[in-house]
Design an enzyme around this catalytic site. Structure first.
Site, PDB file in Angstrom:
ATOM      1  CB  SER A 140      -3.839   0.693   0.603  1.00 24.68           C
ATOM      2  OG  SER A 140      -2.712   1.345   0.068  1.00 24.68           O
TER       3      SER A 140
ATOM      4  CE  LYS B 201      -6.735  -1.309  -1.990  1.00 21.42           C
ATOM      5  NZ  LYS B 201      -5.430  -1.905  -1.535  1.00 21.42           N
TER       6      LYS B 201
ATOM      7  N   GLY C 199      -3.947  -3.361   2.947  1.00 21.14           N
ATOM      8  CA  GLY C 199      -3.345  -2.093   3.334  1.00 21.14           C
ATOM      9  C   GLY C 199      -2.006  -2.336   4.005  1.00 21.14           C
TER      10      GLY C 199
END
Length: 306
Positions: free
Chosen positions: A103, A245, A247
């Site tokens: 991600s 972010k 993942g």
């Protein structure tokens, strides 16, 4: 953050210096680069080789290996300080290992989707497809801005399909992202999850620095939108800003887990990448506290700024 020719040149110089430092460290540790079957990257290699002699030596923090040992998980951490050009590494023997970005690819996917016109804006509502999802909160139409916050996979799969295989491949190449391999057209909504696209922690940190400074071939307004989408709401008395972010890639055994991003302290940027070898779902919860602890230990962002 608007991109200017001056800031872009500075970003390229810093990135080349950091890449050179990482290359020098890898050579010192391994004697030679491992052949992972990735396509040759002459321009990047040439820049790194030219800069290796002048780049600051990477700082290896063996003392911080205890952060991983105490958590009971293997992995690596890379931080790049744009002000000093210094790269700091924990567990350097793993910093160049490439795995799926999972991600974390939502960051370049967002920039590509905006630049390519797959959406008119980050607030355009995108259909999720109507199929049952493994996460209940993904099961509704939503904007890219909302989707990146909850890591809604079907929205970004739809965006990748709208961009299309040929254009997506071109952008991944222009971004010099990891091994730059998205596979065939049948992989257009899977390549960042199950391969063939892969990227190392060292490459992730350098790419995050480019995202942070706007040193990418996309419009400044799209970079600013992306920044707003991944900015975290923290309470720091020194006024620093945190962007990141997470993942989590599927795997038959070890599951690569990521936390990538950067901290802005005035004009200074520290980009970072944490990669864990997660053996169970419980390890996913380690990504945020470990990243915060490592940033605290490096003096980048004190713990407790939440």
């Amino acid at each position: 953050m608007p991109t200017t020719p001056h800031s872009a040149r500075q970003g390229r110089a810093r990135r080349a210096a950091a890449a050179g430092a990482a290359l020098a460290l890898a050579a010192a540790l391994a004697g030679c680069a491992a052949d992972d079957g990735a396509p040759e990257r002459p321009s990047a290699s040439a820049s790194a080789s030219a800069s290796a002699s002048s780049a600051p030596e990477p700082r290896v923090r063996a003392d911080l290996e205890a952060v991983f040992a105490d958590a009971g998980v293997n992995g690596t951490f890379v931080a790049y300080d744009s002000a000093t050009g210094e790269t700091t590494v924990v567990n350097p023997e793993e910093m160049d290992e490439r795995v799926q970005p999972a991600s974390t690819f939502k960051i370049p996917n967002s920039l590509i989707s905006l630049q390519a016109g797959a959406v008119e804006s980050a607030d355009e509502v995108v259909p999720y497809g109507g199929e049952p999802q493994r996460v209940d909160k993904w099961e509704h139409d939503m904007s890219m801005r909302e989707a990146i916050r909850i890591s809604a996979l079907p929205i970004f799969q739809e965006l990748a399909r709208r961009v299309g295989h040929e254009e997506m491949g071109s952008w991944v190449e222009r971004f010099d992202y990891g091994n730059r391999d998205i596979g065939g057209p049948d992989r257009i909504d899977q390549f960042w999850l199950h391969g063939p696209l892969s990227i190392s922690a060292a490459e992730q940190a350098l790419f995050m620095e480019r995202v942070a400074t706007g040193d990418l071939p996309v419009d400044a307004e799209h970079v600013a939108t992306l920044h707003d989408m991944v900015r975290q709401d923290i309470d720091d008395p020194e006024g620093r800003d945190l962007y990141w972010k997470s993942g989590w890639a599927d795997g038959p055994e070890l599951m690569p887990g990521w936390m990538v991003g950067w901290v802005e302290d005035g004009d200074d940027v520290t980009a970072f990448a944490l990669r864990l070898e997660m053996e169970s779902d419980a390890h996913a919860d380690l990504r945020e506290p470990m990243t915060r602890e490592l940033l605290d230990e490096l003096g980048v962002l004190p713990a407790g700024t939440d």
